[in-house]
Design an enzyme around this catalytic site. Structure first.
Site, PDB file in Angstrom:
ATOM      1  N   ASP A  59      64.221  86.621  55.483  1.00 29.24           N
ATOM      2  CA  ASP A  59      64.490  85.258  54.183  1.00 29.24           C
ATOM      3  C   ASP A  59      65.500  84.874  53.386  1.00 29.24           C
ATOM      4  O   ASP A  59      65.361  84.163  52.821  1.00 29.24           O
ATOM      5  CB  ASP A  59      63.169  84.934  54.533  1.00 29.24           C
ATOM      6  CG  ASP A  59      62.194  84.914  56.020  1.00 29.24           C
ATOM      7  OD1 ASP A  59      62.633  84.336  56.193  1.00 29.24           O
ATOM      8  OD2 ASP A  59      60.749  84.918  56.319  1.00 29.24           O
ATOM      9  N   SER A 117      64.253  78.687  66.088  1.00 29.57           N
ATOM     10  CA  SER A 117      65.540  79.428  67.209  1.00 29.57           C
ATOM     11  C   SER A 117      66.119  79.812  68.287  1.00 29.57           C
ATOM     12  O   SER A 117      66.587  80.701  67.811  1.00 29.57           O
ATOM     13  CB  SER A 117      64.134  80.980  65.891  1.00 29.57           C
ATOM     14  OG  SER A 117      63.603  80.769  64.831  1.00 29.57           O
ATOM     15  N   THR A 163      57.972  85.028  62.797  1.00 27.55           N
ATOM     16  CA  THR A 163      57.074  83.763  61.921  1.00 27.55           C
ATOM     17  C   THR A 163      55.418  83.805  61.738  1.00 27.55           C
ATOM     18  O   THR A 163      55.139  84.670  61.696  1.00 27.55           O
ATOM     19  CB  THR A 163      57.600  82.618  62.416  1.00 27.55           C
ATOM     20  OG1 THR A 163      57.195  81.056  61.493  1.00 27.55           O
ATOM     21  CG2 THR A 163      56.686  81.641  63.398  1.00 27.55           C
ATOM     22  N   GLY A 208      65.177  72.102  54.567  1.00 28.21           N
ATOM     23  CA  GLY A 208      64.673  74.692  54.689  1.00 28.21           C
ATOM     24  C   GLY A 208      65.300  74.146  55.994  1.00 28.21           C
ATOM     25  O   GLY A 208      65.311  75.750  56.504  1.00 28.21           O
ATOM     26  N   LYS A 251      54.022  87.531  59.357  1.00 27.24           N
ATOM     27  CA  LYS A 251      54.959  88.315  59.276  1.00 27.24           C
ATOM     28  C   LYS A 251      54.408  89.785  58.043  1.00 27.24           C
ATOM     29  O   LYS A 251      55.228  90.959  58.207  1.00 27.24           O
ATOM     30  CB  LYS A 251      55.805  87.753  57.746  1.00 27.24           C
ATOM     31  CG  LYS A 251      56.625  86.448  58.644  1.00 27.24           C
ATOM     32  CD  LYS A 251      56.898  86.003  56.821  1.00 27.24           C
ATOM     33  CE  LYS A 251      57.738  84.491  58.198  1.00 27.24           C
ATOM     34  NZ  LYS A 251      58.375  83.529  56.999  1.00 27.24           N
ATOM     35  N   GLY A 254      54.210  77.646  45.222  1.00 26.20           N
ATOM     36  CA  GLY A 254      53.617  77.892  46.434  1.00 26.20           C
ATOM     37  C   GLY A 254      54.172  79.985  46.164  1.00 26.20           C
ATOM     38  O   GLY A 254      54.498  79.943  45.160  1.00 26.20           O
TER      39      GLY A 254
END
Length: 288
Positions: free
Chosen positions: A122, A37, A82, A253, A86, A145
């Site tokens: 996101d 980031s 992150t 990702g 969150k 997940g």
């Protein structure tokens, strides 16, 4: 007594206000040293001519957020959030937008003048990663997940038209939040335990951490499927490598990271994100 700073008068004879201090921003999480980031946001600041703006990485846990946010100065323009912070970002925010409220997770905090507002970019990141990877519409998808990123993936898949989503998890009781989000969006959820065999859905989003990838070794893939693995380091992940070897199209990702960061830049600076310069910085880093 120290001299007070003198403000220059404007055209009407009034004292001109002092210029706003250069902006500060940061990514919060634990661990956070690996985050790209800072690379993306700093590239954006340079391209936008935001001289003096800084963007750092702060290693913090959820319990640290209230102390951090208390009493910050006007130079702070926002935080990327992150894991594992969150959920805490929603709890500490003074204003929570509908999307992070639905998800119970925020990856962005921006000042409002009277407090902090929780946002979630996101969903945009996952959606754009899929679309730029060739997935424009999908009726049946799967999520591996069931954490906070899985819930964001659920919204992104619903926005692409998903009517049914298989939720593949080691412990079915952990899928409650993802199932709740899918239900709120009118999408049928089929919770299934991770077990050997082929993944049926044509589009799959994996949200599991790298440590859980050995549990995915027995999953089978086929040509024509698309897998988005939200991880980007190390790349390829074991899961992505197997899917690619078996003929599936694989999306990294890194695309999620890029697209969610573009919205964060706009939220924090008030200016359109310089996509070309941000992409060039990312490509140069990956090539090096």
């Amino acid at each position: 007594m120290a001299d007070r700073p003198v403000l220059a008068p404007d055209a009407a004879g009034r004292a001109a206000p002092a210029p706003a201090p250069p902006g500060r921003a940061a990514v919060l999480g634990r661990p956070v040293a690996h985050s790209l980031s800072p690379l993306l946001h700093r590239a954006a600041y340079a391209a936008l001519g935001l001289t003096g703006w800084t963007y750092d990485a702060l290693d913090l846990g959820p319990e640290d957020l209230p102390v951090l946010l208390a009493g910050l100065g006007p130079e702070w323009r926002g935080f990327s959030v992150t894991m594992p912070c969150k959920q805490a970002a929603v709890a500490v925010a003074d204003t929570v937008e509908p999307l992070p409220r639905l998800l119970g997770a925020a990856n962005t905090l921006v000042p409002t003048g009277t407090g902090w507002r929780a946002e979630n970019t996101d969903v945009h990141g996952v959606g754009m990663a899929l679309q730029t990877g060739g997935v424009q519409r999908v009726a049946h998808a799967a999520i591996i997940g069931a954490g906070g990123t899985a819930a964001a993936a659920a919204v992104a898949l619903a926005e692409l038209g998903a009517e049914r989503v298989d939720v593949l998890v080691r412990a079915p009781d952990r899928a409650a939040d993802t199932v709740r989000v899918l239900g709120a969006l009118g999408v049928a959820a089929d919770v299934r335990p991770l077990s050997p065999g082929a993944v049926e859905a044509p589009v799959v989003v994996s949200t599991v951490p790298i440590g859980a990838h050995p549990d995915l070794a027995a999953l089978g893939w086929r040509r024509g499927q698309t897998l988005l693995d939200v991880l980007y380091a190390p790349w390829p992940t074991p899961l992505a490598g197997r899917a690619d070897a078996e003929g599936a199209a694989v999306i990294s990702g890194i695309e999620v990271l890029f697209w969610q960061a573009t919205v964060q830049v706009e939220l924090m600076t008030g200016q359109p994100a310089p996509l070309g310069e941000m992409r060039a910085a990312l490509d140069a880093h990956l090539a090096g």
